[in-house]
Design a protein around this motif. Structure first.
Motif, PDB file in Angstrom:
ATOM      1  N   GLY A  61       0.812  -1.214   0.000  1.00 24.74           N
ATOM      2  CA  GLY A  61       0.000   0.000   0.000  1.00 24.74           C
ATOM      3  C   GLY A  61       0.845   1.263   0.000  1.00 24.74           C
ATOM      4  N   PHE A  62       1.842   1.309   0.905  1.00 23.86           N
ATOM      5  CA  PHE A  62       2.733   2.460   1.017  1.00 23.86           C
ATOM      6  C   PHE A  62       3.500   2.690  -0.289  1.00 23.86           C
ATOM      7  N   GLY A  63       4.146   1.636  -0.774  1.00 21.38           N
ATOM      8  CA  GLY A  63       5.017   1.767  -1.944  1.00 21.38           C
ATOM      9  C   GLY A  63       4.254   2.184  -3.189  1.00 21.38           C
ATOM     10  N   SER A  64       3.116   1.537  -3.453  1.00 24.13           N
ATOM     11  CA  SER A  64       2.345   1.862  -4.650  1.00 24.13           C
ATOM     12  C   SER A  64       1.740   3.259  -4.550  1.00 24.13           C
ATOM     13  N   ALA A  65       1.337   3.668  -3.340  1.00 19.82           N
ATOM     14  CA  ALA A  65       0.784   5.014  -3.157  1.00 19.82           C
ATOM     15  C   ALA A  65       1.843   6.069  -3.439  1.00 19.82           C
ATOM     16  N   LEU A  66       3.054   5.881  -2.914  1.00 25.59           N
ATOM     17  CA  LEU A  66       4.121   6.865  -3.129  1.00 25.59           C
ATOM     18  C   LEU A  66       4.476   6.974  -4.611  1.00 25.59           C
ATOM     19  N   LEU A  67       4.596   5.841  -5.298  1.00 26.63           N
ATOM     20  CA  LEU A  67       4.913   5.857  -6.728  1.00 26.63           C
ATOM     21  C   LEU A  67       3.827   6.612  -7.501  1.00 26.63           C
ATOM     22  N   THR A  68       2.569   6.337  -7.195  1.00 25.32           N
ATOM     23  CA  THR A  68       1.450   7.034  -7.851  1.00 25.32           C
ATOM     24  C   THR A  68       1.553   8.537  -7.635  1.00 25.32           C
ATOM     25  N   LEU A  69       1.839   8.945  -6.405  1.00 23.47           N
ATOM     26  CA  LEU A  69       1.873  10.367  -6.062  1.00 23.47           C
ATOM     27  C   LEU A  69       3.047  11.088  -6.724  1.00 23.47           C
ATOM     28  N   ILE A  70       4.198  10.437  -6.823  1.00 22.19           N
ATOM     29  CA  ILE A  70       5.346  11.059  -7.487  1.00 22.19           C
ATOM     30  C   ILE A  70       5.041  11.305  -8.963  1.00 22.19           C
ATOM     31  N   VAL A  71       4.453  10.308  -9.624  1.00 27.57           N
ATOM     32  CA  VAL A  71       4.086  10.460 -11.034  1.00 27.57           C
ATOM     33  C   VAL A  71       3.078  11.594 -11.202  1.00 27.57           C
ATOM     34  N   LEU A  72       2.049  11.627 -10.358  1.00 28.67           N
ATOM     35  CA  LEU A  72       1.034  12.670 -10.452  1.00 28.67           C
ATOM     36  C   LEU A  72       1.613  14.052 -10.159  1.00 28.67           C
ATOM     37  N   CYS A  73       2.523  14.131  -9.201  1.00 26.38           N
ATOM     38  CA  CYS A  73       3.165  15.400  -8.857  1.00 26.38           C
ATOM     39  C   CYS A  73       3.914  15.971 -10.065  1.00 26.38           C
ATOM     40  N   ILE A  74       4.745  15.154 -10.698  1.00 22.95           N
ATOM     41  CA  ILE A  74       5.537  15.620 -11.842  1.00 22.95           C
ATOM     42  C   ILE A  74       4.632  15.989 -13.014  1.00 22.95           C
ATOM     43  N   LEU A  75       3.629  15.140 -13.284  1.00 28.11           N
ATOM     44  CA  LEU A  75       2.692  15.416 -14.379  1.00 28.11           C
ATOM     45  C   LEU A  75       1.939  16.730 -14.146  1.00 28.11           C
ATOM     46  N   THR A  76       1.419  16.895 -12.937  1.00 30.86           N
ATOM     47  CA  THR A  76       0.626  18.081 -12.627  1.00 30.86           C
ATOM     48  C   THR A  76       1.474  19.340 -12.695  1.00 30.86           C
ATOM     49  N   PHE A  77       2.677  19.275 -12.163  1.00 29.61           N
ATOM     50  CA  PHE A  77       3.591  20.423 -12.151  1.00 29.61           C
ATOM     51  C   PHE A  77       3.905  20.868 -13.577  1.00 29.61           C
ATOM     52  N   LEU A  78       4.362  19.945 -14.396  1.00 31.51           N
ATOM     53  CA  LEU A  78       4.792  20.287 -15.753  1.00 31.51           C
ATOM     54  C   LEU A  78       3.621  20.718 -16.630  1.00 31.51           C
ATOM     55  N   SER A  79       2.512  19.986 -16.554  1.00 31.41           N
ATOM     56  CA  SER A  79       1.379  20.305 -17.420  1.00 31.41           C
ATOM     57  C   SER A  79       0.719  21.623 -17.034  1.00 31.41           C
ATOM     58  N   SER A  80       0.788  22.000 -15.757  1.00 29.89           N
ATOM     59  CA  SER A  80       0.208  23.275 -15.325  1.00 29.89           C
ATOM     60  C   SER A  80       1.072  24.460 -15.747  1.00 29.89           C
ATOM     61  N   VAL A  81       2.356  24.393 -15.387  1.00 28.29           N
ATOM     62  CA  VAL A  81       3.254  25.523 -15.662  1.00 28.29           C
ATOM     63  C   VAL A  81       3.536  25.648 -17.156  1.00 28.29           C
ATOM     64  N   GLY A  82       3.567  24.513 -17.854  1.00 27.75           N
ATOM     65  CA  GLY A  82       3.952  24.523 -19.263  1.00 27.75           C
ATOM     66  C   GLY A  82       2.958  25.157 -20.199  1.00 27.75           C
ATOM     67  N   VAL A  83       1.742  25.420 -19.732  1.00 26.26           N
ATOM     68  CA  VAL A  83       0.710  25.997 -20.603  1.00 26.26           C
ATOM     69  C   VAL A  83       0.932  27.485 -20.834  1.00 26.26           C
ATOM     70  N   ALA A  84       1.237  28.233 -19.766  1.00 24.20           N
ATOM     71  CA  ALA A  84       1.367  29.693 -19.919  1.00 24.20           C
ATOM     72  C   ALA A  84       2.330  30.318 -18.914  1.00 24.20           C
ATOM     73  N   GLY A  85       3.172  29.507 -18.260  1.00 19.38           N
ATOM     74  CA  GLY A  85       4.103  30.044 -17.280  1.00 19.38           C
ATOM     75  C   GLY A  85       3.525  30.031 -15.876  1.00 19.38           C
ATOM     76  N   TRP A  86       4.409  30.199 -14.870  1.00 20.10           N
ATOM     77  CA  TRP A  86       3.963  30.014 -13.495  1.00 20.10           C
ATOM     78  C   TRP A  86       3.033  31.122 -13.013  1.00 20.10           C
ATOM     79  N   GLU A  87       3.229  32.368 -13.493  1.00 21.86           N
ATOM     80  CA  GLU A  87       2.358  33.448 -13.024  1.00 21.86           C
ATOM     81  C   GLU A  87       0.894  33.184 -13.369  1.00 21.86           C
ATOM     82  N   ALA A  88       0.667  32.489 -14.482  1.00 18.11           N
ATOM     83  CA  ALA A  88      -0.705  32.253 -14.943  1.00 18.11           C
ATOM     84  C   ALA A  88      -1.489  31.322 -14.033  1.00 18.11           C
ATOM     85  N   ILE A  89      -0.795  30.475 -13.253  1.00 17.43           N
ATOM     86  CA  ILE A  89      -1.509  29.562 -12.354  1.00 17.43           C
ATOM     87  C   ILE A  89      -1.359  29.969 -10.889  1.00 17.43           C
ATOM     88  N   VAL A  90      -0.831  31.191 -10.691  1.00 18.76           N
ATOM     89  CA  VAL A  90      -0.793  31.752  -9.343  1.00 18.76           C
ATOM     90  C   VAL A  90      -1.741  32.945  -9.244  1.00 18.76           C
TER      91      VAL A  90
END
Length: 452
Positions: free
Chosen positions: A229-258
């Motif tokens: 449970g622990f291991g699979s949850a952490l792996l899922t969260l790391i993937v989601l973290c990187i995906l969410t970070f890049l896909s959010s900022v990559g659209v229009a820059g960081w100021e646009a999502i702040v």
């Protein structure tokens, strides 16, 4: 073999009902609201590179911490989590402080999320005050947790799957519009100081995953399933973290999502701001994100309430707080009293309206928990080398040592940048410890003498 605490009284045992899929759902669910709101405030503190570097450091912290903590959870599968581990390794005083830090984390995180749930629903029901919605959410999800852990965990699994699916849909919609120039734009505005300042927001990406350990006592075959449970949850969260970070900022820059508009205060809704750049605010995909995005908030709110109930329950079970909080409901077999007192404290915190400070206090509790638990891993290896350890942390002692160092650095960073909140947090710990040392320990000692 040293005892972790007083033996639980009859009728205070929690039934084993949770398998690895349920534990994965809880682990991801505890954390996933951090993908939906809050983390983007780290961009205002450090820019894209500042938050990215802080997040990489925190990912290393959570990888090394999670594997180290899993060793403890598998060897000592008890509802008190770090409280039981630290008491066994370091004694009652250290165990109390570690347990209090854990309770502070788990009790103070839900009010912040409840405020976000209230603000979200307020969009659809503007005639209902935000606070009323938030308190109603507290009552509903505390009641569900009282009803039964299997029902609570099943609900958590369903809404967590919905929340994960929504993040994947978001990434699929925004990544085709990703441009690296948006990542590079004004990427390091405050230099290395920005990395320091962004650390708490990077922690928010993963805060509370350790709550999986608090349901180890209710896991079927905990020595195997907690690791899965622990291991699979952490792996899922790391993937989601990187995906969410890049896909959010990559659209229009960081100021646009702040900042929703120039000069506006920072937003707690980065994903809708990013998606609006792609679909506009009237497309079906935009409204789908807004609707299902609530699931991320509900998953974390509900899941942390569950973990908090177990942490408070353990304090009551060993009589560090009134024993009534360490009893289980005769019909539902859940720590009902512990859940209710946590709800009352959470609602009081919610009514202060200081969401940012509440989040910061929860992060202080988490880092204190990480520090004590990593010391515990190192001490128990020397103190009890023959303790059955169905799972052993890889690369020992490097993993717990690395996690310990990063947690200490992060605690220093947060303290220097949030001195007033730090004084409140450490004040709570000091006052609690004084009460424990002069009243609880004295009464426990007197009871031991009488029994002898």
């Amino acid at each position: 073999m040293p005892s972790t605490s007083h033996q639980p009284s009859t009728g205070s045992h929690l039934p084993r009902t949770l398998g690895p899929l349920m534990l994965w759902g809880l682990g991801v669910g505890y954390v996933i609201s951090g993908m939906y709101f809050g983390w983007n405030l780290g961009l205002a503190a450090g820019g894209t590179y500042g938050l990215a570097l802080a997040t990489l450091l925190i990912i290393v912290l959570y990888i090394t911490f999670t594997f180290s903590y899993t060793e403890l959870a598998c060897a000592i599968p008890k509802a008190g989590g770090v409280f039981d581990y630290a008491t066994r390794a370091l004694g009652k005083d250290a165990g109390f402080i570690a347990g209090m830090a854990q309770i502070i984390e788990f009790v103070f995180a839900p009010p912040a999320i409840a405020a976000a749930i209230g603000a979200y629903f307020h969009i659809f029901f503007p005639q209902v005050p935000v606070t009323v919605i938030a308190i109603t959410a507290y009552i509903i999800f505390t009641s569900l947790n009282i009803y039964g852990v299997k029902a609570a965990a099943t609900f958590e699994l369903v809404i967590t799957i919905l929340a994960v699916t929504e993040l994947l849909i978001f990434a699929g919609a925004t990544l085709p519009h990703f441009e690296f120039r948006h990542i590079q734009h004004n990427a390091f505005p405050f230099g290395w100081k920005g990395v320091w300042a962004a650390i708490p927001f990077a922690i928010w990406f993963f805060l509370a995953i350790e709550g999986v350990a608090n349901v180890a006592e209710e896991a079927i075959n905990p020595q195997r399933n907690v690791l899965l449970g622990f291991g699979s949850a952490l792996l899922t969260l790391i993937v989601l973290c990187i995906l969410t970070f890049l896909s959010s900022v990559g659209v229009a820059g960081w100021e646009a999502i702040v900042y929703p508009s120039p000069g506006a205060p920072p937003s707690d809704s980065p994903l809708p701001l990013a998606l609006e750049k792609v679909t506009g605010s009237s497309g079906w995909l935009y409204h789908l994100l807004i609707t299902i995005g609530l699931m991320g908030l509900v998953a974390s709110f509900h899941g942390i309430i569950l973990a908090a109930g177990r942490a408070t329950f353990e304090f009551g079970r060993v009589k560090y707080i009134p024993q009534a909080f360490g009893s289980i409901h005769p019909r539902f077999k859940t720590p009902a009293n512990a859940l209710l007192i946590n709800m009352v404290i959470g609602i009081i915190a919610l009514l202060t309206g200081k969401t940012g400070q509440i989040i910061t206090i929860a992060c202080f509790g988490a880092l204190t928990l990480y520090i004590f638990s990593m010391i515990t891993v190192l001490v128990l290896r020397k103190k009890e080398p023959s303790l059955p350890r169905p799972f052993r942390v890889p690369f020992y002692p490097y993993f717990p040592v690395v996690a310990l160092i990063i947690a200490i650095i992060s605690l220093i960073a947060m303290t220097t940048l949030n001195i007033a909140v730090a004084l409140v947090y450490f004040g709570i710990l000091v006052i609690s410890y004084i009460w424990f040392h002069f009243f609880v320990k004295q009464s426990m000692h007197a009871a031991e003498i009488n029994n002898n």
